[in-house]
Scaffold this active site. Sequence first.
Site, PDB file in Angstrom:
ATOM      1  N   TYR A   1     -10.002  -6.792   4.858  1.00 55.54           N
ATOM      2  CA  TYR A   1      -9.061  -5.928   4.149  1.00 55.54           C
ATOM      3  C   TYR A   1      -8.736  -6.484   2.758  1.00 55.54           C
ATOM      4  O   TYR A   1      -7.614  -6.374   2.274  1.00 55.54           O
ATOM      5  CB  TYR A   1      -7.785  -5.701   4.981  1.00 55.54           C
TER       6      TYR A   1
ATOM      7  N   CYS B   1       1.027  -4.613 -14.389  1.00 57.03           N
ATOM      8  CA  CYS B   1       2.396  -4.382 -14.843  1.00 57.03           C
ATOM      9  C   CYS B   1       3.275  -3.788 -13.756  1.00 57.03           C
ATOM     10  O   CYS B   1       3.716  -2.639 -13.842  1.00 57.03           O
ATOM     11  CB  CYS B   1       2.369  -3.489 -16.074  1.00 57.03           C
ATOM     12  N   GLU B   2       3.456  -4.539 -12.709  1.00 51.07           N
ATOM     13  CA  GLU B   2       4.363  -4.159 -11.622  1.00 51.07           C
ATOM     14  C   GLU B   2       4.923  -5.433 -11.030  1.00 51.07           C
ATOM     15  O   GLU B   2       4.175  -6.395 -10.820  1.00 51.07           O
ATOM     16  CB  GLU B   2       3.607  -3.446 -10.491  1.00 51.07           C
TER      17      GLU B   2
ATOM     18  N   GLU C   1     -13.638  -3.372  19.144  1.00 56.30           N
ATOM     19  CA  GLU C   1     -13.735  -3.010  17.727  1.00 56.30           C
ATOM     20  C   GLU C   1     -13.062  -4.079  16.857  1.00 56.30           C
ATOM     21  O   GLU C   1     -12.133  -3.769  16.104  1.00 56.30           O
ATOM     22  CB  GLU C   1     -13.043  -1.662  17.481  1.00 56.30           C
ATOM     23  N   PRO C   2     -13.490  -5.333  16.936  1.00 55.83           N
ATOM     24  CA  PRO C   2     -12.823  -6.358  16.127  1.00 55.83           C
ATOM     25  C   PRO C   2     -13.191  -6.226  14.655  1.00 55.83           C
ATOM     26  O   PRO C   2     -14.330  -5.928  14.316  1.00 55.83           O
ATOM     27  CB  PRO C   2     -13.386  -7.664  16.704  1.00 55.83           C
ATOM     28  N   GLY C   3     -12.212  -6.447  13.799  1.00 56.89           N
ATOM     29  CA  GLY C   3     -12.477  -6.453  12.360  1.00 56.89           C
ATOM     30  C   GLY C   3     -12.076  -7.796  11.789  1.00 56.89           C
ATOM     31  O   GLY C   3     -12.890  -8.683  11.533  1.00 56.89           O
TER      32      GLY C   3
HETATM   33  N1  LLP Z   1     -10.255  -0.032  15.582  1.00 58.28           N
HETATM   34  C1  LLP Z   1      -9.467   0.876  14.988  1.00 58.28           C
HETATM   35  C2  LLP Z   1      -9.430   2.239  15.520  1.00 58.28           C
HETATM   36  C3  LLP Z   1      -8.691   0.503  13.876  1.00 58.28           C
HETATM   37  O1  LLP Z   1      -7.906   1.411  13.303  1.00 58.28           O
HETATM   38  C4  LLP Z   1      -8.748  -0.827  13.388  1.00 58.28           C
HETATM   39  C5  LLP Z   1      -7.973  -1.238  12.233  1.00 58.28           C
HETATM   40  C6  LLP Z   1      -9.613  -1.728  14.031  1.00 58.28           C
HETATM   41  C7  LLP Z   1     -10.342  -1.302  15.128  1.00 58.28           C
HETATM   42  C8  LLP Z   1      -9.781  -3.139  13.588  1.00 58.28           C
HETATM   43  O2  LLP Z   1      -8.616  -3.870  13.728  1.00 58.28           O
HETATM   44  P1  LLP Z   1      -8.597  -5.454  13.457  1.00 58.28           P
HETATM   45  O3  LLP Z   1      -9.418  -6.098  14.547  1.00 58.28           O
HETATM   46  O4  LLP Z   1      -9.172  -5.695  12.116  1.00 58.28           O
HETATM   47  O5  LLP Z   1      -7.159  -5.799  13.540  1.00 58.28           O
HETATM   48  N2  LLP Z   1      -5.233  -3.077   6.007  1.00 58.28           N
HETATM   49  C9  LLP Z   1      -4.480  -3.749   7.047  1.00 58.28           C
HETATM   50  C10 LLP Z   1      -5.133  -3.608   8.392  1.00 58.28           C
HETATM   51  C11 LLP Z   1      -5.371  -2.179   8.814  1.00 58.28           C
HETATM   52  C12 LLP Z   1      -6.067  -2.059  10.133  1.00 58.28           C
HETATM   53  C13 LLP Z   1      -6.483  -0.663  10.374  1.00 58.28           C
HETATM   54  N3  LLP Z   1      -7.177  -0.451  11.597  1.00 58.28           N
HETATM   55  C14 LLP Z   1      -4.284  -5.204   6.655  1.00 58.28           C
HETATM   56  O6  LLP Z   1      -4.747  -5.611   5.588  1.00 58.28           O
HETATM   57  O7  LLP Z   1      -3.630  -5.959   7.366  1.00 58.28           O
END
Ligand code: LLP
Length: 421
Positions: free
Chosen positions: A373, A344-345, A276-278
Site C-alpha cells: 500500500y 502544501c498541506e 488473500e494475503p497482501g
Molecule cells: N482481500 C480483500 C477482499 C481485501 O479487501 C484486502 C485488503 C485483502 C484481501 C488484503 O489484505 P491484507 O492482507 O493486505 O491486510 N490501504 C490500506 C489497506 C487496505 C486494505 C484493503 N483490502 C493500508 O495502507 O493500510
Amino acid sequence: MDHFDYVDGTMRVEQVPMAVIADAVGTPVYVYSTATLERHVGVFREGLAALDNPLIAFAVKANPNAAVLATLAKLGLGADVVSGGELLRAVAAGITADRIVFSGVGKTAEEMQLALEHGIFQFNLESEPEAEMLSQVALSMGKRAPVAYRINPDVDAGTHAKISTGKSENKFGIPYDRALESYAAARDLPGLDVQGVAVHIGSQLTDLAPLEAAFTKVGALITALREAGHDIRTADLGGGLGVPYDPSQPLPPSPADYGAMVCRVTQGWPVRLMFEPGRVIVGNAGALLSRVVRVKQGAKAPFVIVDAAMNDLLRPSLYDAWHDIRAVAPSGKQAAANVVGPVCETGDTFAMGRDMDVVEAGDLVAFMTAGAYGATMAGTYNSRPLTPEVLVSGDRWAVVRARPPIETLIEGDSIPDWLAD
Ligand code: LLP
C-alpha cells in the site's frame, strides 16, 4: 524479517547499498527486496503446511508492480484482484487464471465479462444484485460463473476504522443472518455455479481472536449450506494479517500462529481453503528511499523536509500510520524531529516529535515497511510524477517502474479547440 541491513555503517538491501540506487535513479524511489518476498511467501506457506493444497492468492492491490507479481507468480502464488486492471496486470505477470479470485463490491458487467473470458477460479460476490448481473453476463457468454458469497460476519477486526470491513455497517459482503436466503436465490440463477464461502474482515490485524470468530462463523455456515444441499467446495479466508511497523510495539501474530489457528478452526471442513494475503507478503519487502532537502527550525523540534511526500506514501496522512524512518548512513546521534514532505498541506507529515537518527540536508532516509500500500496508492498531487520502483535480487538491481518525465503530466492533458488560440 527483512533484508535491509547495515553493513559498514550504511544501509544495504540484500547486497546493494541504498545509496547506489539513490544516486543512479534519484529520490524518492521505492526499493523492493526479492529475498524478503521469497522469505515471506515461504513463511506464510509453511504456516499452512498442514492444509491440503491451499490457494494463496496475493492481494494485488497491496503491490501491483509487474516485477513483484512476476516474482510471486514464480513462487506459485495466485492473485486476488478487485478490478479489470488488476486482473490484466496479474495475467500479464504470469499468474494463471485458475489461481485468480475476483473480489470487490462494484464489479461492472465489463469486468465480469473479462474475468469470464479468462476463466478465473472464483468470483467473490458481495450482494444479490451483483449475483443477478453476473448470472446474466455468464449466460450471455454461454458460461457458468464459479462463485462464492463474501459474508459479512459482523465482527470487529480491532484495526483502523478505514480498513475494517467485517462490521455489519460496512459496505462489504452479505449479512451473515441472511446468508441462507441469499445462497438459495443464487442457486436458482442459471449462470452461476455456487461453490464457496468467503470472508475478509479487515487489514493490519494484530489479534487473531476476531479472525477466529469470523472463521468459526464461516464453518457454521458451510455446515448449514451443505445441509441445505449446496455443494460448497471452497472457503476463502481473506487476508488481513498485520506486520510489525513500530519496533516499540508488541509483535503481531506470526504466520505460524495464524496458520496454527486456521488449521485448528478449519479441521474437518470439506473444502479447499483459499487465502488473500497482501501486506504480510510485501510490507517488509519494501522501503521508500528519500533524500533530506533541508532542515528548518521548528517550535519544538526541527522539521526535516524530505523529497518524498504524501503523494508517494499516503498511509501516514490517511491512517495516521507509523513507518520507521531510518538514516541510510546513521551518524550515531538521535534526537526528536518532525519529518515532513514538500506538499502544501499540513497532512503531508510522516512523523511529529519522532526520536530518530539525526540527519542533515543531502542525507538519505528510508521509510521502512513501505512495500504494501505504498507505490500502489501513490498519486501525482502537486504535479509530482509517480514514484519510481526498483527491485533488488542479491547483488543485482533493476528499475521496474521508471520515473515518468514531467511531460507525461503536461502532455496528458489536452486543451480544447476554443482555448487553443
Ligand atoms: N482481500 C480483500 C477482499 C481485501 O479487501 C484486502 C485488503 C485483502 C484481501 C488484503 O489484505 P491484507 O492482507 O493486505 O491486510 N490501504 C490500506 C489497506 C487496505 C486494505 C484493503 N483490502 C493500508 O495502507 O493500510
